[in-house]
Design a protein around this motif. Sequence first.
Motif, PDB file in Angstrom:
ATOM      1  N   LYS A 259       0.846  -1.189   0.000  1.00 46.50           N
ATOM      2  CA  LYS A 259       0.000   0.000   0.000  1.00 46.50           C
ATOM      3  C   LYS A 259       0.883   1.242   0.000  1.00 46.50           C
ATOM      4  O   LYS A 259       1.578   1.519   0.973  1.00 46.50           O
ATOM      5  CB  LYS A 259      -0.918   0.022   1.240  1.00 46.50           C
ATOM      6  CG  LYS A 259      -1.849  -1.177   1.352  1.00 46.50           C
ATOM      7  CD  LYS A 259      -2.816  -1.248   0.180  1.00 46.50           C
ATOM      8  CE  LYS A 259      -3.664  -2.511   0.242  1.00 46.50           C
ATOM      9  NZ  LYS A 259      -4.535  -2.627  -0.971  1.00 46.50           N
ATOM     10  N   ASP A 261      -0.457   4.266  -0.703  1.00 44.75           N
ATOM     11  CA  ASP A 261      -1.305   5.384  -0.289  1.00 44.75           C
ATOM     12  C   ASP A 261      -1.654   5.239   1.190  1.00 44.75           C
ATOM     13  O   ASP A 261      -1.151   4.352   1.883  1.00 44.75           O
ATOM     14  CB  ASP A 261      -2.588   5.411  -1.135  1.00 44.75           C
ATOM     15  CG  ASP A 261      -2.286   5.666  -2.611  1.00 44.75           C
ATOM     16  OD1 ASP A 261      -1.395   6.493  -2.879  1.00 44.75           O
ATOM     17  OD2 ASP A 261      -2.935   5.033  -3.466  1.00 44.75           O
ATOM     18  N   LYS A 262      -2.532   6.088   1.649  1.00 44.40           N
ATOM     19  CA  LYS A 262      -2.968   6.062   3.046  1.00 44.40           C
ATOM     20  C   LYS A 262      -3.687   4.755   3.343  1.00 44.40           C
ATOM     21  O   LYS A 262      -4.543   4.306   2.578  1.00 44.40           O
ATOM     22  CB  LYS A 262      -3.898   7.253   3.309  1.00 44.40           C
ATOM     23  CG  LYS A 262      -4.373   7.386   4.733  1.00 44.40           C
ATOM     24  CD  LYS A 262      -5.267   8.602   4.873  1.00 44.40           C
ATOM     25  CE  LYS A 262      -5.794   8.745   6.304  1.00 44.40           C
ATOM     26  NZ  LYS A 262      -6.680   9.918   6.441  1.00 44.40           N
ATOM     27  N   LEU A 263      -3.362   4.146   4.472  1.00 38.62           N
ATOM     28  CA  LEU A 263      -3.990   2.887   4.868  1.00 38.62           C
ATOM     29  C   LEU A 263      -5.427   3.150   5.294  1.00 38.62           C
ATOM     30  O   LEU A 263      -5.718   4.080   6.049  1.00 38.62           O
ATOM     31  CB  LEU A 263      -3.207   2.260   6.035  1.00 38.62           C
ATOM     32  CG  LEU A 263      -3.658   0.879   6.505  1.00 38.62           C
ATOM     33  CD1 LEU A 263      -3.385  -0.160   5.424  1.00 38.62           C
ATOM     34  CD2 LEU A 263      -2.930   0.491   7.791  1.00 38.62           C
ATOM     35  N   THR A 264      -6.365   2.332   4.785  1.00 38.57           N
ATOM     36  CA  THR A 264      -7.783   2.509   5.100  1.00 38.57           C
ATOM     37  C   THR A 264      -8.330   1.271   5.801  1.00 38.57           C
ATOM     38  O   THR A 264      -7.705   0.200   5.784  1.00 38.57           O
ATOM     39  CB  THR A 264      -8.602   2.745   3.816  1.00 38.57           C
ATOM     40  OG1 THR A 264      -8.578   1.542   3.016  1.00 38.57           O
ATOM     41  CG2 THR A 264      -8.014   3.899   3.002  1.00 38.57           C
ATOM     42  N   CYS A 296       2.871  -0.567   4.367  1.00 37.58           N
ATOM     43  CA  CYS A 296       2.357   0.740   3.968  1.00 37.58           C
ATOM     44  C   CYS A 296       3.364   1.854   4.264  1.00 37.58           C
ATOM     45  O   CYS A 296       4.285   1.679   5.057  1.00 37.58           O
ATOM     46  CB  CYS A 296       1.051   1.028   4.702  1.00 37.58           C
ATOM     47  SG  CYS A 296       1.140   0.816   6.485  1.00 37.58           S
ATOM     48  N   LYS A 297       3.158   2.972   3.598  1.00 42.40           N
ATOM     49  CA  LYS A 297       4.063   4.107   3.776  1.00 42.40           C
ATOM     50  C   LYS A 297       3.851   4.759   5.132  1.00 42.40           C
ATOM     51  O   LYS A 297       4.794   5.238   5.763  1.00 42.40           O
ATOM     52  CB  LYS A 297       3.829   5.121   2.660  1.00 42.40           C
ATOM     53  CG  LYS A 297       5.013   6.018   2.391  1.00 42.40           C
ATOM     54  CD  LYS A 297       4.878   6.662   1.020  1.00 42.40           C
ATOM     55  CE  LYS A 297       6.158   7.359   0.625  1.00 42.40           C
ATOM     56  NZ  LYS A 297       6.071   7.933  -0.733  1.00 42.40           N
ATOM     57  N   LYS A 298       2.602   4.789   5.598  1.00 35.44           N
ATOM     58  CA  LYS A 298       2.294   5.389   6.897  1.00 35.44           C
ATOM     59  C   LYS A 298       1.145   4.606   7.513  1.00 35.44           C
ATOM     60  O   LYS A 298       0.076   4.490   6.937  1.00 35.44           O
ATOM     61  CB  LYS A 298       1.890   6.860   6.732  1.00 35.44           C
ATOM     62  CG  LYS A 298       1.722   7.607   8.046  1.00 35.44           C
ATOM     63  CD  LYS A 298       3.048   7.822   8.745  1.00 35.44           C
ATOM     64  CE  LYS A 298       2.890   8.681   9.996  1.00 35.44           C
ATOM     65  NZ  LYS A 298       4.164   8.827  10.737  1.00 35.44           N
ATOM     66  N   LYS A 299       1.392   4.048   8.707  1.00 35.83           N
ATOM     67  CA  LYS A 299       0.328   3.284   9.351  1.00 35.83           C
ATOM     68  C   LYS A 299      -0.368   4.141  10.406  1.00 35.83           C
ATOM     69  O   LYS A 299       0.196   5.118  10.910  1.00 35.83           O
ATOM     70  CB  LYS A 299       0.885   2.009   9.982  1.00 35.83           C
ATOM     71  CG  LYS A 299       1.781   2.218  11.193  1.00 35.83           C
ATOM     72  CD  LYS A 299       2.165   0.878  11.792  1.00 35.83           C
ATOM     73  CE  LYS A 299       3.066   1.070  13.010  1.00 35.83           C
ATOM     74  NZ  LYS A 299       3.409  -0.205  13.657  1.00 35.83           N
ATOM     75  N   ASN A 300      -1.582   3.739  10.712  1.00 38.59           N
ATOM     76  CA  ASN A 300      -2.383   4.427  11.715  1.00 38.59           C
ATOM     77  C   ASN A 300      -2.750   3.392  12.775  1.00 38.59           C
ATOM     78  O   ASN A 300      -3.666   2.589  12.582  1.00 38.59           O
ATOM     79  CB  ASN A 300      -3.638   5.026  11.067  1.00 38.59           C
ATOM     80  CG  ASN A 300      -4.456   5.864  12.038  1.00 38.59           C
ATOM     81  OD1 ASN A 300      -4.532   5.561  13.223  1.00 38.59           O
ATOM     82  ND2 ASN A 300      -5.103   6.912  11.519  1.00 38.59           N
ATOM     83  N   GLU A 318       5.189  -0.161   8.532  1.00 37.87           N
ATOM     84  CA  GLU A 318       5.677   0.880   7.629  1.00 37.87           C
ATOM     85  C   GLU A 318       6.930   0.425   6.899  1.00 37.87           C
ATOM     86  O   GLU A 318       7.685  -0.411   7.406  1.00 37.87           O
ATOM     87  CB  GLU A 318       5.974   2.153   8.416  1.00 37.87           C
ATOM     88  CG  GLU A 318       4.739   2.802   9.001  1.00 37.87           C
ATOM     89  CD  GLU A 318       5.050   4.085   9.753  1.00 37.87           C
ATOM     90  OE1 GLU A 318       6.243   4.458   9.826  1.00 37.87           O
ATOM     91  OE2 GLU A 318       4.104   4.715  10.260  1.00 37.87           O
TER      92      GLU A 318
END
Length: 353
Positions: A259, A261-264, A296-300, A318
């Motif tokens: 991923k 893009d932003k993780l959804t 992913c590039k940035k995880k939440n 990440e």
Amino acid sequence: MKFELESQQELYQKIADLIEQARKTVASSANLAMVHTYFEIGKMIVEDKQSGKQKAEYGKKILKNLSEHLTRRFGKGFSEANLRQMRKFYEVFSIQQTLSAELKKLRFQLSWSHYLVLMRIKNPDERNFYEIECLESNWSLTTLERQYHSSLYERLALSRDKDEVMKLSTHGQRIEKPTDILKNPLTLEFLGLEEQFTYTETDMEQAILSKIQHFLLELGKGFLFEARQKRFSFDEQHFFVDLVFYNRLLQCYVLIDLKIDKLTHQDLGQMQMYVNYFDRYEKQAFEKPTIGILLCKKKNNALVELTLPKEVNIYATEYSMYLPEKKLLQQKLEEWIEAFENEHPEQLNDKGE
């Protein structure tokens, strides 16, 4: 006649293999003897200095004269610089903290070049970790340098509970449960995809496949590559998992979705479905539950915790396209260790046992 030639060729190959193996054994034994000798030379130099016979300037002269005499008799390898390295070798490795059984058993089994790198690592816990990994994973010098500069120790430590951080220096990386394969972040600088340029998930996937050996090394111990864009069908729909691996130490499938893009929450739900499918239709009875990783590039973290049920084997990790800033990771790790020591002072005396 043809049979005789083939038989002779087979005999030749067997003898050649035996000779090659014998040469490797001799070379390995000679290297180990050299490393142990350098340690003893360093010890003698240090003990001579500590005896009180030397002042600073006089000590330099001693090393210079010693170098000249040894070089005259034994040839290259005993320059003043090398003698100082031997002294440092003894100073660094003779004051190590309590060692684990693994490290005691395998002490000084690496090449001199490996120890020249290890000597530069100031933190003894970190140094112990890299020495164990070199020994157990048979790391080349190039691999050791890459793993050190990619801050493997800090990335593994920051992906673990505080209670497990201390174990890295005594046992190295152990793969016993799903979280043991996680790193924070996964470093993919070898892919050659620079941060400032636009690339797609397909570009990233293709780059990983072209550098699959490097990627397996970065993933860690026990990984085997199985498939790219693994297709499975359900309810007349086709689904594709980006990358499918198998970990022989955990005995389970590891699914990776890329991923950029932003993780959804939809990404997390999709991975949950992939994992469920593999557990129900691909996993054998003797195998452990499937692990899903969203790279992913940035995880939440809050989103992951809210979306996924507890105890599920799905993780967001990440990735970085450049080597992480080592000082920053070291600072974070020092804060973790300080907090651990304040919370568990009774465990400090047990460290390394």
